[in-house]
Design a protein around this motif. Sequence first.
Motif, PDB file in Angstrom:
ATOM      1  N   GLY A 320     -63.433  20.669 -13.816  1.00  0.00           N
ATOM      2  CA  GLY A 320     -64.145  21.316 -12.721  1.00  0.00           C
ATOM      3  C   GLY A 320     -63.220  22.157 -11.867  1.00  0.00           C
ATOM      4  N   LEU A 321     -61.995  21.659 -11.637  1.00  0.00           N
ATOM      5  CA  LEU A 321     -61.032  22.428 -10.846  1.00  0.00           C
ATOM      6  C   LEU A 321     -60.562  23.658 -11.601  1.00  0.00           C
ATOM      7  CD1 LEU A 321     -58.930  19.507  -9.295  1.00  0.00           C
ATOM      8  CD2 LEU A 321     -60.521  21.028  -8.101  1.00  0.00           C
ATOM      9  N   SER A 322     -60.276  23.513 -12.891  1.00  0.00           N
ATOM     10  CA  SER A 322     -59.810  24.658 -13.665  1.00  0.00           C
ATOM     11  C   SER A 322     -60.913  25.692 -13.859  1.00  0.00           C
ATOM     12  CB  SER A 322     -59.273  24.198 -15.023  1.00  0.00           C
ATOM     13  OG  SER A 322     -60.299  23.557 -15.772  1.00  0.00           O
ATOM     14  N   GLY A 323     -62.154  25.240 -13.854  1.00  0.00           N
ATOM     15  CA  GLY A 323     -63.266  26.161 -14.042  1.00  0.00           C
ATOM     16  C   GLY A 323     -63.939  26.585 -12.753  1.00  0.00           C
ATOM     17  N   TYR A 324     -63.407  26.153 -11.599  1.00  0.00           N
ATOM     18  CA  TYR A 324     -64.069  26.427 -10.332  1.00  0.00           C
ATOM     19  C   TYR A 324     -64.222  27.916 -10.064  1.00  0.00           C
ATOM     20  CZ  TYR A 324     -64.587  27.339  -5.369  1.00  0.00           C
ATOM     21  OH  TYR A 324     -65.006  27.858  -4.168  1.00  0.00           O
ATOM     22  N   SER A 325     -63.157  28.690 -10.214  1.00  0.00           N
ATOM     23  CA  SER A 325     -63.210  30.104  -9.876  1.00  0.00           C
ATOM     24  C   SER A 325     -64.268  30.830 -10.693  1.00  0.00           C
ATOM     25  CB  SER A 325     -61.843  30.764 -10.091  1.00  0.00           C
ATOM     26  OG  SER A 325     -61.897  32.145  -9.801  1.00  0.00           O
ATOM     27  N   ALA A 326     -64.280  30.600 -11.994  1.00  0.00           N
ATOM     28  CA  ALA A 326     -65.249  31.274 -12.860  1.00  0.00           C
ATOM     29  C   ALA A 326     -66.672  30.893 -12.479  1.00  0.00           C
ATOM     30  CB  ALA A 326     -64.972  30.943 -14.322  1.00  0.00           C
ATOM     31  N   ALA A 327     -66.904  29.614 -12.201  1.00  0.00           N
ATOM     32  CA  ALA A 327     -68.252  29.157 -11.852  1.00  0.00           C
ATOM     33  C   ALA A 327     -68.688  29.707 -10.503  1.00  0.00           C
ATOM     34  CB  ALA A 327     -68.299  27.630 -11.848  1.00  0.00           C
ATOM     35  N   LEU A 329     -67.585  32.413  -8.941  1.00  0.00           N
ATOM     36  CA  LEU A 329     -67.771  33.865  -8.989  1.00  0.00           C
ATOM     37  C   LEU A 329     -69.020  34.247  -9.771  1.00  0.00           C
ATOM     38  CD1 LEU A 329     -64.106  35.151  -9.435  1.00  0.00           C
ATOM     39  CD2 LEU A 329     -65.584  35.389  -7.427  1.00  0.00           C
ATOM     40  N   ALA A 330     -69.359  33.483 -10.803  1.00  0.00           N
ATOM     41  CA  ALA A 330     -70.578  33.776 -11.560  1.00  0.00           C
ATOM     42  C   ALA A 330     -71.798  33.691 -10.653  1.00  0.00           C
ATOM     43  CB  ALA A 330     -70.716  32.812 -12.731  1.00  0.00           C
ATOM     44  N   ARG A 331     -71.842  32.664  -9.814  1.00  0.00           N
ATOM     45  CA  ARG A 331     -72.958  32.545  -8.873  1.00  0.00           C
ATOM     46  C   ARG A 331     -72.867  33.623  -7.794  1.00  0.00           C
ATOM     47  NH1 ARG A 331     -75.157  30.563  -4.204  1.00  0.00           N
ATOM     48  NH2 ARG A 331     -77.087  29.384  -4.458  1.00  0.00           N
TER      49      ARG A 331
END
Length: 393
Positions: A320-327, A329-331
Amino acid sequence: MRTQAVIIGAGPAGLLLGHILHRAGIGFTILEARSREYVLGRIRAGVLEQSSVDVLAELGLDADLREHGLTHHGIHLQFEGARHHLDFVELVGRTVSIYGQQALVRHLLAEHERLGSDIRFEVSDVTPTGLEGSDPTVSFTDGGATTTIAGDVVVGADGFHGVCRPAIPGIRAFERSFPFGWLGILADVPPSTDDLIYALHPDGFAMHSMRSPEVSRLYVQVRHDESIDDWSDARIWDALQTRLGVDGWTLQEGEVLEKSITPMRSFVASTMSHGRLFLVGDAGHIVPPTGAKGLNSAIADVVLLGRAIIAGLQHGDESGLSGYSAAALARQWKVQQFSEWMTDLLHVHDAPDASAREFAYRSQVGRLEYVTGSRAARQSLAEQYAGLPFTTE
Protein backbone atom coordinates in the motif's frame (compact mmCIF):
# COMPACT_ATOMS: atom_id res chain seq x y z
CA MET A 1 12.80 11.45 20.08
CA ARG A 2 11.08 8.73 18.13
CA THR A 3 7.55 8.01 17.02
CA GLN A 4 6.04 5.92 14.25
CA ALA A 5 4.62 8.67 12.04
CA VAL A 6 5.71 12.30 11.82
CA ILE A 7 2.91 14.38 10.33
CA ILE A 8 3.86 17.86 9.11
CA GLY A 9 0.81 20.12 9.06
CA ALA A 10 -2.19 20.45 11.41
CA GLY A 11 -4.85 21.19 8.83
CA PRO A 12 -7.77 18.82 8.28
CA ALA A 13 -5.63 16.25 6.46
CA GLY A 14 -2.97 16.00 9.17
CA LEU A 15 -5.47 16.04 12.02
CA LEU A 16 -7.68 13.38 10.43
CA LEU A 17 -4.72 11.13 9.67
CA GLY A 18 -3.71 11.41 13.32
CA HIS A 19 -7.13 10.12 14.37
CA ILE A 20 -6.94 7.21 11.92
CA LEU A 21 -3.51 6.22 13.24
CA HIS A 22 -4.55 6.65 16.88
CA ARG A 23 -7.50 4.33 16.36
CA ALA A 24 -5.07 1.69 15.06
CA GLY A 25 -2.68 2.19 17.98
CA ILE A 26 0.06 3.83 15.89
CA GLY A 27 2.02 6.63 17.53
CA PHE A 28 2.43 9.99 15.83
CA THR A 29 3.53 13.59 16.30
CA ILE A 30 2.01 16.51 14.39
CA LEU A 31 4.16 19.57 13.64
CA GLU A 32 2.52 22.87 12.62
CA ALA A 33 4.28 26.09 11.66
CA ARG A 34 1.31 28.32 12.49
CA SER A 35 -0.27 29.08 15.85
CA ARG A 36 -3.28 27.19 17.16
CA GLU A 37 -5.38 30.34 16.78
CA TYR A 38 -4.34 30.74 13.13
CA VAL A 39 -5.20 27.13 12.33
CA LEU A 40 -8.62 27.51 13.91
CA GLY A 41 -9.25 30.78 12.08
CA ARG A 42 -8.60 29.56 8.52
CA ILE A 43 -11.83 29.60 6.50
CA ARG A 44 -11.99 27.17 3.59
CA ALA A 45 -14.41 24.96 1.68
CA GLY A 46 -17.69 23.80 3.13
CA VAL A 47 -19.05 20.85 1.07
CA LEU A 48 -18.44 17.27 2.19
CA GLU A 49 -19.04 14.33 -0.13
CA GLN A 50 -21.02 11.35 1.11
CA SER A 51 -17.80 9.32 1.44
CA SER A 52 -16.19 12.01 3.59
CA VAL A 53 -19.20 12.06 5.89
CA ASP A 54 -19.09 8.25 6.09
CA VAL A 55 -15.41 8.31 7.09
CA LEU A 56 -16.03 10.79 9.91
CA ALA A 57 -18.95 8.69 11.13
CA GLU A 58 -16.88 5.50 11.07
CA LEU A 59 -14.20 7.19 13.19
CA GLY A 60 -16.75 8.60 15.64
CA LEU A 61 -15.82 12.15 14.60
CA ASP A 62 -19.19 13.27 13.28
CA ALA A 63 -20.93 14.55 16.43
CA ASP A 64 -20.51 18.22 15.54
CA LEU A 65 -21.26 17.51 11.87
CA ARG A 66 -24.54 15.82 12.81
CA GLU A 67 -25.49 18.79 15.00
CA HIS A 68 -24.44 21.67 12.74
CA GLY A 69 -24.03 20.24 9.22
CA LEU A 70 -26.69 20.73 6.56
CA THR A 71 -27.58 17.72 4.41
CA HIS A 72 -28.27 18.57 0.77
CA HIS A 73 -29.96 16.26 -1.71
CA GLY A 74 -28.65 17.95 -4.85
CA ILE A 75 -27.80 21.19 -6.59
CA HIS A 76 -29.50 23.69 -8.90
CA LEU A 77 -28.02 24.47 -12.32
CA GLN A 78 -29.23 27.81 -13.66
CA PHE A 79 -28.90 29.32 -17.13
CA GLU A 80 -30.95 31.47 -19.50
CA GLY A 81 -33.14 32.64 -16.63
CA ALA A 82 -34.28 29.11 -15.67
CA ARG A 83 -33.29 26.91 -12.74
CA HIS A 84 -32.97 23.11 -12.96
CA HIS A 85 -32.69 20.85 -9.90
CA LEU A 86 -30.49 17.75 -9.92
CA ASP A 87 -31.69 15.34 -7.21
CA PHE A 88 -28.64 13.31 -6.17
CA VAL A 89 -30.65 10.95 -3.99
CA GLU A 90 -32.98 10.08 -6.85
CA LEU A 91 -30.11 9.85 -9.35
CA VAL A 92 -27.39 8.00 -7.39
CA GLY A 93 -28.74 7.49 -3.86
CA ARG A 94 -26.20 9.84 -2.24
CA THR A 95 -26.14 13.25 -0.57
CA VAL A 96 -23.61 15.99 0.26
CA SER A 97 -23.29 17.98 3.48
CA ILE A 98 -22.57 21.66 4.06
CA TYR A 99 -20.06 21.83 6.89
CA GLY A 100 -17.27 24.39 6.97
CA GLN A 101 -13.66 23.24 7.05
CA GLN A 102 -13.13 25.60 9.97
CA ALA A 103 -15.73 23.71 12.01
CA LEU A 104 -14.19 20.36 11.03
CA VAL A 105 -10.71 21.46 12.11
CA ARG A 106 -12.07 22.79 15.40
CA HIS A 107 -13.76 19.46 16.15
CA LEU A 108 -10.78 17.31 15.10
CA LEU A 109 -8.42 19.41 17.19
CA ALA A 110 -10.70 19.30 20.24
CA GLU A 111 -10.78 15.52 19.98
CA HIS A 112 -6.99 15.40 19.75
CA GLU A 113 -6.73 17.53 22.86
CA ARG A 114 -9.12 15.19 24.64
CA LEU A 115 -6.88 12.27 23.64
CA GLY A 116 -3.70 14.10 24.64
CA SER A 117 -2.18 13.84 21.15
CA ASP A 118 1.32 15.23 20.58
CA ILE A 119 0.71 18.34 18.44
CA ARG A 120 3.37 21.06 18.32
CA PHE A 121 2.28 24.52 17.11
CA GLU A 122 4.52 27.40 15.99
CA VAL A 123 7.49 25.23 15.15
CA SER A 124 10.00 26.52 12.61
CA ASP A 125 12.90 25.33 10.47
CA VAL A 126 11.10 22.04 9.80
CA THR A 127 13.46 19.84 7.74
CA PRO A 128 12.79 16.23 6.73
CA THR A 129 15.93 14.18 6.02
CA GLY A 130 16.93 10.56 5.41
CA LEU A 131 13.80 9.96 3.39
CA GLU A 132 15.36 7.28 1.17
CA GLY A 133 16.27 5.08 4.13
CA SER A 134 14.21 3.14 6.63
CA ASP A 135 14.73 5.63 9.46
CA PRO A 136 13.74 9.15 8.27
CA THR A 137 14.02 12.11 10.64
CA VAL A 138 12.51 15.58 10.92
CA SER A 139 14.35 18.38 12.68
CA PHE A 140 12.56 21.51 13.87
CA THR A 141 12.83 24.43 16.26
CA ASP A 142 10.31 24.55 19.07
CA GLY A 143 10.43 27.30 21.67
CA GLY A 144 13.98 28.21 20.66
CA ALA A 145 15.31 24.66 20.99
CA THR A 146 16.21 22.45 18.03
CA THR A 147 14.74 18.96 18.18
CA THR A 148 15.05 15.93 15.91
CA ILE A 149 12.37 13.30 15.78
CA ALA A 150 12.69 9.95 14.00
CA GLY A 151 9.83 7.93 12.59
CA ASP A 152 8.95 5.10 10.27
CA VAL A 153 7.11 7.44 7.87
CA VAL A 154 6.92 11.19 7.29
CA VAL A 155 3.67 12.67 6.00
CA GLY A 156 3.57 16.03 4.23
CA ALA A 157 0.19 17.57 5.08
CA ASP A 158 1.67 21.07 5.02
CA GLY A 159 -0.10 22.54 2.00
CA PHE A 160 1.05 24.02 -1.28
CA HIS A 161 3.66 26.30 0.34
CA GLY A 162 5.00 23.67 2.76
CA VAL A 163 8.47 22.15 3.02
CA CYS A 164 7.65 18.56 2.11
CA ARG A 165 7.00 18.69 -1.62
CA PRO A 166 10.26 20.60 -2.32
CA ALA A 167 12.09 17.83 -0.41
CA ILE A 168 11.31 15.38 -3.24
CA PRO A 169 14.12 15.38 -5.83
CA GLY A 170 13.04 15.99 -9.42
CA ILE A 171 9.36 16.49 -8.61
CA ARG A 172 7.39 18.28 -11.31
CA ALA A 173 4.17 20.29 -11.26
CA PHE A 174 1.32 20.06 -13.75
CA GLU A 175 -0.67 23.29 -13.59
CA ARG A 176 -3.45 25.30 -15.19
CA SER A 177 -4.32 28.85 -14.17
CA PHE A 178 -7.71 30.37 -15.02
CA PRO A 179 -8.07 34.05 -16.03
CA PHE A 180 -10.80 34.62 -13.47
CA GLY A 181 -11.45 34.21 -9.77
CA TRP A 182 -14.29 34.08 -7.27
CA LEU A 183 -15.27 37.09 -5.23
CA GLY A 184 -16.87 35.48 -2.19
CA ILE A 185 -18.88 37.00 0.61
CA LEU A 186 -20.18 35.71 3.91
CA ALA A 187 -23.50 37.42 4.61
CA ASP A 188 -25.54 37.65 7.79
CA VAL A 189 -28.77 36.54 6.15
CA PRO A 190 -30.59 33.18 5.97
CA PRO A 191 -30.04 31.32 2.68
CA SER A 192 -32.55 32.06 -0.07
CA THR A 193 -32.25 28.51 -1.44
CA ASP A 194 -32.61 24.92 -0.25
CA ASP A 195 -29.72 23.47 -2.31
CA LEU A 196 -26.68 25.20 -3.80
CA ILE A 197 -27.24 27.23 -6.96
CA TYR A 198 -24.65 27.24 -9.76
CA ALA A 199 -25.53 29.90 -12.34
CA LEU A 200 -24.15 30.72 -15.79
CA HIS A 201 -25.00 34.28 -16.83
CA PRO A 202 -23.67 36.45 -19.69
CA ASP A 203 -22.05 38.68 -17.04
CA GLY A 204 -20.27 35.70 -15.47
CA PHE A 205 -20.70 32.85 -13.03
CA ALA A 206 -22.52 33.19 -9.69
CA MET A 207 -23.15 30.77 -6.84
CA HIS A 208 -25.40 30.71 -3.80
CA SER A 209 -24.18 28.49 -0.97
CA MET A 210 -24.53 28.70 2.79
CA ARG A 211 -22.69 28.12 6.06
CA SER A 212 -25.65 27.68 8.39
CA PRO A 213 -29.42 28.31 8.50
CA GLU A 214 -28.55 31.92 9.45
CA VAL A 215 -25.50 32.67 7.27
CA SER A 216 -25.20 32.65 3.46
CA ARG A 217 -22.09 32.19 1.32
CA LEU A 218 -22.21 33.70 -2.18
CA TYR A 219 -19.78 34.11 -5.07
CA VAL A 220 -19.47 36.02 -8.34
CA GLN A 221 -16.93 35.55 -11.13
CA VAL A 222 -14.40 38.38 -11.44
CA ARG A 223 -11.15 38.90 -13.32
CA HIS A 224 -8.20 37.27 -11.62
CA ASP A 225 -6.43 40.64 -11.23
CA GLU A 226 -9.34 42.61 -9.77
CA SER A 227 -9.02 44.33 -6.40
CA ILE A 228 -11.52 43.71 -3.64
CA ASP A 229 -11.44 47.46 -3.00
CA ASP A 230 -13.26 48.00 -6.31
CA TRP A 231 -16.24 45.96 -5.15
CA SER A 232 -18.50 47.74 -2.70
CA ASP A 233 -21.16 45.72 -0.90
CA ALA A 234 -23.80 47.38 -3.07
CA ARG A 235 -21.98 46.41 -6.27
CA ILE A 236 -21.65 42.80 -5.09
CA TRP A 237 -25.34 42.48 -4.24
CA ASP A 238 -26.28 44.06 -7.57
CA ALA A 239 -24.18 41.49 -9.44
CA LEU A 240 -25.66 38.64 -7.40
CA GLN A 241 -29.21 39.85 -7.99
CA THR A 242 -28.57 40.05 -11.74
CA ARG A 243 -26.79 36.73 -12.16
CA LEU A 244 -28.92 34.65 -9.77
CA GLY A 245 -32.28 36.25 -10.50
CA VAL A 246 -35.20 34.15 -11.83
CA ASP A 247 -38.90 34.92 -11.99
CA GLY A 248 -40.78 34.22 -8.77
CA TRP A 249 -37.67 34.01 -6.56
CA THR A 250 -36.09 36.60 -4.28
CA LEU A 251 -32.46 36.79 -3.17
CA GLN A 252 -32.48 38.14 0.37
CA GLU A 253 -29.68 40.59 1.19
CA GLY A 254 -27.93 41.16 4.50
CA GLU A 255 -24.83 42.55 6.15
CA VAL A 256 -21.60 41.45 4.48
CA LEU A 257 -19.45 39.93 7.24
CA GLU A 258 -16.37 39.32 5.09
CA LYS A 259 -15.33 39.33 1.44
CA SER A 260 -12.30 38.17 -0.51
CA ILE A 261 -11.17 37.12 -3.99
CA THR A 262 -9.99 33.54 -4.55
CA PRO A 263 -7.86 32.72 -7.61
CA MET A 264 -8.79 29.71 -9.72
CA ARG A 265 -6.10 27.19 -10.56
CA SER A 266 -5.38 23.50 -10.93
CA PHE A 267 -2.17 21.85 -9.73
CA VAL A 268 -1.02 18.23 -9.47
CA ALA A 269 2.42 17.03 -8.39
CA SER A 270 4.09 14.38 -10.53
CA THR A 271 4.44 12.09 -7.52
CA MET A 272 2.89 11.87 -4.06
CA SER A 273 5.73 9.99 -2.41
CA HIS A 274 9.49 9.64 -2.18
CA GLY A 275 11.04 6.95 -0.05
CA ARG A 276 9.37 7.23 3.37
CA LEU A 277 7.79 10.64 2.64
CA PHE A 278 4.14 10.78 1.55
CA LEU A 279 2.14 13.84 0.48
CA VAL A 280 -1.55 14.40 1.19
CA GLY A 281 -3.99 17.18 0.32
CA ASP A 282 -2.83 20.55 -0.96
CA ALA A 283 0.82 19.51 -0.68
CA GLY A 284 0.18 17.31 -3.71
CA HIS A 285 -2.74 18.86 -5.57
CA ILE A 286 -5.14 21.80 -5.78
CA VAL A 287 -8.44 22.05 -7.66
CA PRO A 288 -10.59 25.05 -8.57
CA PRO A 289 -13.48 25.21 -6.10
CA THR A 290 -16.30 24.76 -8.64
CA GLY A 291 -16.59 21.01 -8.07
CA ALA A 292 -16.20 21.22 -4.27
CA LYS A 293 -13.33 18.72 -4.28
CA GLY A 294 -10.45 20.29 -2.34
CA LEU A 295 -11.22 19.12 1.20
CA ASN A 296 -12.69 15.86 -0.04
CA SER A 297 -9.56 15.08 -2.05
CA ALA A 298 -7.46 15.56 1.08
CA ILE A 299 -9.72 13.21 3.04
CA ALA A 300 -9.49 10.61 0.25
CA ASP A 301 -5.66 10.80 0.35
CA VAL A 302 -5.65 10.41 4.11
CA VAL A 303 -7.94 7.38 4.07
CA LEU A 304 -5.80 5.70 1.42
CA LEU A 305 -2.52 6.52 3.16
CA GLY A 306 -3.85 5.66 6.60
CA ARG A 307 -4.76 2.15 5.44
CA ALA A 308 -1.32 1.78 3.84
CA ILE A 309 0.53 2.91 6.97
CA ILE A 310 -1.45 0.53 9.17
CA ALA A 311 -0.79 -2.38 6.81
CA GLY A 312 2.90 -1.53 6.57
CA LEU A 313 3.69 -0.84 10.22
CA GLN A 314 1.44 -3.41 11.84
CA HIS A 315 1.34 -6.25 9.33
CA GLY A 316 4.56 -5.83 7.35
CA ASP A 317 2.65 -5.32 4.09
CA GLU A 318 4.39 -2.46 2.28
CA SER A 319 2.41 -2.78 -0.97
CA GLY A 320 0.00 0.00 0.00
CA LEU A 321 2.85 2.39 0.77
CA SER A 322 4.74 1.59 -2.42
CA GLY A 323 1.56 1.94 -4.45
CA TYR A 324 0.18 4.99 -2.64
CA SER A 325 1.32 7.63 -5.12
CA ALA A 326 -0.07 5.81 -8.16
CA ALA A 327 -3.39 5.12 -6.44
CA ALA A 328 -3.78 8.65 -5.07
CA LEU A 329 -2.93 10.26 -8.40
CA ALA A 330 -5.26 7.96 -10.34
CA ARG A 331 -8.17 9.18 -8.22
CA GLN A 332 -6.94 12.77 -8.23
CA TRP A 333 -6.86 13.03 -12.02
CA LYS A 334 -10.50 11.94 -12.14
CA VAL A 335 -11.26 14.67 -9.61
CA GLN A 336 -9.24 17.20 -11.60
CA GLN A 337 -11.10 16.54 -14.84
CA PHE A 338 -14.47 16.94 -13.11
CA SER A 339 -13.41 20.19 -11.44
CA GLU A 340 -12.04 21.52 -14.73
CA TRP A 341 -15.22 20.45 -16.57
CA MET A 342 -17.46 22.21 -14.04
CA THR A 343 -15.29 25.32 -14.17
CA ASP A 344 -15.24 25.49 -17.97
CA LEU A 345 -18.97 24.78 -18.13
CA LEU A 346 -20.13 27.53 -15.79
CA HIS A 347 -17.76 30.48 -16.26
CA VAL A 348 -17.79 33.08 -19.00
CA HIS A 349 -14.54 32.89 -20.96
CA ASP A 350 -12.47 35.57 -22.65
CA ALA A 351 -12.54 35.56 -26.45
CA PRO A 352 -10.80 37.61 -29.16
CA ASP A 353 -14.03 39.28 -30.29
CA ALA A 354 -17.75 39.55 -29.53
CA SER A 355 -18.69 36.83 -32.01
CA ALA A 356 -16.28 34.29 -30.51
CA ARG A 357 -17.45 35.20 -27.00
CA GLU A 358 -21.08 34.68 -28.00
CA PHE A 359 -20.23 31.37 -29.68
CA ALA A 360 -18.49 30.11 -26.51
CA TYR A 361 -21.42 31.18 -24.34
CA ARG A 362 -24.01 29.53 -26.62
CA SER A 363 -21.94 26.35 -26.63
CA GLN A 364 -22.01 26.35 -22.82
CA VAL A 365 -25.78 26.79 -22.86
CA GLY A 366 -26.01 23.82 -25.22
CA ARG A 367 -23.95 21.69 -22.85
CA LEU A 368 -26.08 22.72 -19.89
CA GLU A 369 -29.25 21.93 -21.82
CA TYR A 370 -27.82 18.48 -22.51
CA VAL A 371 -26.79 17.92 -18.89
CA THR A 372 -30.14 18.97 -17.47
CA GLY A 373 -32.11 17.14 -20.18
CA SER A 374 -30.30 13.80 -20.13
CA ARG A 375 -30.72 11.42 -17.19
CA ALA A 376 -27.40 9.76 -18.03
CA ALA A 377 -25.63 13.14 -17.94
CA ARG A 378 -27.34 14.11 -14.68
CA GLN A 379 -26.30 10.80 -13.14
CA SER A 380 -22.70 11.31 -14.24
CA LEU A 381 -22.59 14.77 -12.65
CA ALA A 382 -24.31 13.54 -9.48
CA GLU A 383 -21.98 10.55 -9.15
CA GLN A 384 -18.89 12.74 -9.36
CA TYR A 385 -20.21 15.65 -7.27
CA ALA A 386 -21.46 13.41 -4.45
CA GLY A 387 -18.05 11.73 -4.56
CA LEU A 388 -16.14 8.85 -6.06
CA PRO A 389 -15.42 5.94 -3.67
CA PHE A 390 -12.35 6.10 -1.44
CA THR A 391 -10.78 3.02 -2.98
CA THR A 392 -7.54 2.08 -4.71
CA GLU A 393 -9.29 1.25 -8.00
